[in-house]
Design an enzyme around this catalytic site. Structure first.
Site, mmCIF file in Angstrom:
data_model
loop_
_atom_site.group_PDB
_atom_site.id
_atom_site.type_symbol
_atom_site.label_atom_id
_atom_site.label_comp_id
_atom_site.label_asym_id
_atom_site.label_seq_id
_atom_site.Cartn_x
_atom_site.Cartn_y
_atom_site.Cartn_z
ATOM 1 N N ARG A 24 0.886 -1.091 0.042
ATOM 2 C CA ARG A 24 0.132 0.005 0.035
ATOM 3 C C ARG A 24 0.695 1.258 -0.014
ATOM 4 O O ARG A 24 1.947 1.127 0.707
ATOM 5 C CB ARG A 24 -1.035 0.137 1.380
ATOM 6 C CG ARG A 24 -2.164 -0.709 1.093
ATOM 7 C CD ARG A 24 -3.089 -0.694 0.153
ATOM 8 N NE ARG A 24 -4.299 -1.177 0.412
ATOM 9 C CZ ARG A 24 -4.613 -2.208 -0.506
ATOM 10 N NH1 ARG A 24 -3.824 -2.502 -1.334
ATOM 11 N NH2 ARG A 24 -5.813 -2.809 -0.202
ATOM 12 N N GLU A 80 -3.702 7.790 -4.115
ATOM 13 C CA GLU A 80 -4.063 7.165 -5.301
ATOM 14 C C GLU A 80 -4.843 7.449 -6.035
ATOM 15 O O GLU A 80 -6.069 7.260 -5.492
ATOM 16 C CB GLU A 80 -3.956 5.470 -4.835
ATOM 17 C CG GLU A 80 -3.731 4.751 -6.044
ATOM 18 C CD GLU A 80 -3.410 3.410 -5.565
ATOM 19 O OE1 GLU A 80 -2.393 2.641 -5.103
ATOM 20 O OE2 GLU A 80 -4.366 2.550 -5.468
ATOM 21 N N HIS A 132 -1.889 0.521 -9.556
ATOM 22 C CA HIS A 132 -2.568 -0.555 -8.831
ATOM 23 C C HIS A 132 -3.001 -1.769 -9.573
ATOM 24 O O HIS A 132 -4.309 -2.240 -9.400
ATOM 25 C CB HIS A 132 -3.596 0.125 -7.875
ATOM 26 C CG HIS A 132 -4.012 -0.762 -6.359
ATOM 27 N ND1 HIS A 132 -4.208 -0.165 -5.060
ATOM 28 C CD2 HIS A 132 -3.933 -2.044 -6.234
ATOM 29 C CE1 HIS A 132 -4.255 -1.031 -4.383
ATOM 30 N NE2 HIS A 132 -4.292 -2.260 -4.934
HETATM 31 C C1 DGY Z 1 -6.217 -6.006 -2.656
HETATM 32 O O1 DGY Z 1 -6.654 -7.153 -2.668
HETATM 33 O O2 DGY Z 1 -6.053 -5.451 -1.374
HETATM 34 C C2 DGY Z 1 -5.966 -5.271 -3.579
HETATM 35 O O3 DGY Z 1 -5.016 -4.265 -3.436
HETATM 36 C C3 DGY Z 1 -7.073 -4.500 -4.372
HETATM 37 O O4 DGY Z 1 -7.929 -4.013 -3.492
#
Ligand code: DGY
Length: 317
Positions: free
Chosen positions: A235, A264, A283
């Protein structure tokens, strides 16, 4: 009677989700960037299906007194107040394990791309500037035989370690506690500082929690080798982006590969976007057809189980 379901999403969810939800009950959609549905509609909601990363807190849960379950599309639940859900006895489902392989593939794709100038090389090879082959041009960093440091040897991190073994890499890792799976992967436990100073590649694969927020800041980046590559498929919040920008701009590390940022997306004028030693993708860690379908099915199944008062297939709180 049909179940009352709230679909919370800024975008149209992955293609198979809406039909599955509609088959289960009556759907009301809330785009988190727009005004909420009418209070009477929210008061009837029994199941909350979340697609995206907008915050879900206790105040929102309180708008839905009949809420029996929250189902999240994705494994990361840092945008959901799990404690608030626990206090209200609302089970929260997510999609662990299903996306480990795809996210590890993306971690490796970024690692290779950053080490071997894939994006810059592609742009150059298409440009008018490519007029002759030059063996001294665009030299990268060797991946095979290098040391990979994994921060967060959970189920995604273990998949990254397996891929590293195929590249003859030596794997070190840092976790809150040593992992029972490390021995089978030949991975050695080290402190975070040791990992940052010894690794040629640092892969961030930990969840975003109050302990990991901002974990990679100016001091930590300064410990990395000038030839090292940082890959973040976790993240954005685990990295201090201003510190990362300054480190990359000063060429104090070789490059970074980012699947995630905070915020993001980054503002379009963010200085990181102007650097050529960073690769950023939007992402895409788990973004394959196969993984998205598996996540869709699991998250819908979690919702159904919660609505029927059964145990969720994967429950995070
Ligand atoms: C997750 O599964 O956490 C991915 O980042 C998509 O949200």
């Amino acid at each position: 009677m049909a179940h009352q379901i709230l679909l919370r999403s800024e975008v149209e969810p992955y293609k198979t989700i809406r039909p599955l939800l509609e088959a289960m009950g009556q759907l009301c959609q809330w785009n988190p960037l727009a005004a909420p549905p009418a209070p009477e509609a929210l008061q009837r909601i029994e199941g909350l299906y979340n697609f995206g990363h907008h915050h879900i807190g206790g105040e929102m849960m309180d708008l839905m007194p009949c809420l029996k379950v929250i189902s999240n599309f994705g494994v990361g639940v840092d945008h959901i107040d799990l404690e608030a859900a626990r206090q209200r006895n609302i089970p929260v489902g997510n999609t662990p394990k299903l996306l480990d392989g795809a996210t590890a593939d993306m971690t490796f794709a970024l690692l290779l791309a950053a080490a071997r100038n894939l994006v810059q090389g592609d742009h150059f090879a298409r440009s008018a500037e490519f007029t002759h082959y030059d063996p001294s041009f665009m030299l990268g960093q060797e991946v095979h035989g290098a040391v990979l440091g994994i921060v967060g040897l959970g189920s995604i991190g273990c998949q990254v370690a397996r891929r590293a073994l195929a590249f003859d890499m030596r794997v070190i890792y840092h976790n809150r506690q040593p992992s029972a799976r490390a021995a089978e992967l030949g991975a050695r436990y080290v402190t975070l500082d040791e990992l940052l100073s010894q690794a040629d590649f640092v892969a961030l694969n930990m969840p975003l929690t109050s302990q990991t927020r901002g974990m990679i800041g100016r001091r930590e980046l300064a410990l990395m080798k000038p030839t090292a590559v940082l890959v973040n498929a976790a993240r954005g919040g685990v990295v201090d982006h201003q510190a990362l920008f300054e480190t990359l701009q000063a060429k104090a590390i070789w490059a970074a590969g980012l699947d995630v940022t905070e915020p993001e997306p980054l503002p379009r004028d963010h200085p990181l976007l102007g650097l050529d030693n960073v690769i950023i993708v939007p992402h895409l860690g788990s973004a394959t057809h196969q993984t998205r379908q598996a996540m869709a099915q699991r998250s819908v199944d979690n919702l159904r189980a919660g609505l029927e008062g059964k145990p969720l297939l994967s429950r995070v709180a």
